[in-house]
Scaffold this active site. Structure first.
Site, PDB file in Angstrom:
ATOM      1  CD  GLN A 194      -3.203  -4.576   6.551  1.00  0.00           C
ATOM      2  OE1 GLN A 194      -3.113  -3.604   5.817  1.00  0.00           O
ATOM      3  NE2 GLN A 194      -3.874  -5.667   6.209  1.00  0.00           N
ATOM      4  CG  ASP A 249      -9.362  -0.124   4.908  1.00  0.00           C
ATOM      5  OD1 ASP A 249      -9.169  -0.427   3.716  1.00  0.00           O
ATOM      6  OD2 ASP A 249      -8.576  -0.422   5.828  1.00  0.00           O
ATOM      7  CE  LYS A 265      -3.782  -2.528   2.111  1.00  0.00           C
ATOM      8  NZ  LYS A 265      -4.453  -2.966   3.327  1.00  0.00           N
TER       9      LYS A 265
END
Ligand code: NAD
Length: 317
Positions: free
Chosen positions: A122, A145, A78
């Protein structure tokens, strides 16, 4: 040249999955490399334009707690993609043993930091930390997200919002290849908050891609094979390598493989091979479209995250 020979060549990686299209004229690979690169090129151009006109550069902050191998790889990818596109990225690493309060404090600081457009934590988090609490703490305007209840609520109502990255990436892929979805029966295997449930909602919405009749299956579903055999579109998102076999798939189905599992492989330097939830080699010849693993949905997840981050920056200004 027979199908068996070709399958052997693919299995031995003597030909690339992207070359298969010309051999199996009725089956097309949904190629995550091509689609994600196209999406990222567009975002890169738009970001350059922002910079050249004196506007703010998108900034993604990623938080990694602990040092789980797969999580390390995802976060590194990412960050690398941010750099390639021209975003600013900040990686915050925290020890696996931290108290929840430290992560809360970190998120609060990122929420308050005007330069940060998107926050990514994460998952999974260590057991002492409540994922729910942390997700709910991220400001909805920075929730790239798409996991915050505000984002999920808007998605369910069909309002503009950040869509969860993996389902959003799947939609981008279907759109790129103009896969027909209207009126189709989509079967989603898996009902997690990050993949199964949101993709089932998105495929069901009154839009393109969408307008499917959706069946959501899970670990307590009975007669899964019979249900899958009725599907025009199957999204496999359960995390069981090779689970979807050819006897569960009808001719000309569209198969989207979300699964990524590390399967031990002594022949690899890393010691593992990435496997999807679909028995690709046997399922592919039956399909009209199919995603490979690797090189499919995983790459699209990152492209979708980059798109959300760009939008978070632009919407703010
Ligand atoms: P999860 O463990 O949270 O959920 C799995 C789901 O599968 C559950 O809803 C469960 O009920 C269902 N399930 C389990 N066994 C089943 C069975 N035998 N029959 C029917 N349903 C069954 O997993 P997740 O987070 O949704 O991830 C699923 C897979 O997708 C994993 O391999 C994960 O690594 C992968 N993943 C990939 C990406 C990507 O970018 N490609 C993103 C997220 C997750």
């Amino acid at each position: 040249m027979g199908t068996g020979y070709l399958l052997k060549q693919i299995r031995q990686q003597k030909i690339q999955t992207s070359d298969i299209n010309c051999y199996f004229c009725r089956m097309q690979i949904l190629d995550g490399k091509i689609v994600s690169q196209t999406v990222k090129n567009t975002i890169k151009e738009k970001t350059a334009l922002l910079k050249s006109t004196g506007k703010k550069t998108p900034h993604l902050a990623a938080v990694l707690v602990g040092s789980d191998g797969a999580s390390e790889t995802y976060v590194a990818s990412k960050v690398k993609n941010c750099e390639e596109i021209g975003f600013i990225s900040t990686l915050i690493r925290l020890d696996a043993s931290i108290e929840e309060s430290l992560l809360i404090e970190t998120i609060q600081k990122l929420n308050a930091d005007d330069d940060v457009d998107g926050i990514l934590v994460q998952l999974p988090l260590p057991g002492q930390i409540s994922e729910e609490k942390i997700i709910n703490l991220i400001h909805p305007n920075k929730d790239v997200d798409g996991f915050h209840p505000v984002s999920v609520g808007k998605m369910v109502q069909g309002l503009p919002t950040f869509l969860p990255a993996t389902p959003y990436g799947i939609l981008m892929m279907l759109e790129y290849y103009q896969v027909e979805t209207k009126g189709k029966h989509a079967v989603v295997i898996g009902r997690s908050n990050i993949v199964g449930r949101p993709i089932s909602i998105l495929l069901n919405r009154n839009a393109y891609p969408g307008n499917c009749t959706v069946t959501v299956c899970h670990s307590h579903t009975r007669n899964l094979k019979d249900i899958c055999l009725q599907a025009d579109i199957i999204v496999a998102a359960l995390g069981k390598p090779g689970f979807l076999t050819s006897d569960m798939v009808k001719e000309k189905a569209v198969v989207i493989d979300v699964g990524i599992s590390r399967v031990p492989d002594a022949t690899k330097k890393s010691g593992f091979t990435l496997k999807g939830d679909v028995d690709f080699i046997h399922v592919a010849p039956k399909c009209s479209f199919i995603t490979p693993v690797p090189g499919g949905v995983g790459l699209m997840t990152i492209a979708a995250l980059m798109t959300n981050t760009y939008n978070a920056c632009v919407l703010k200004n």
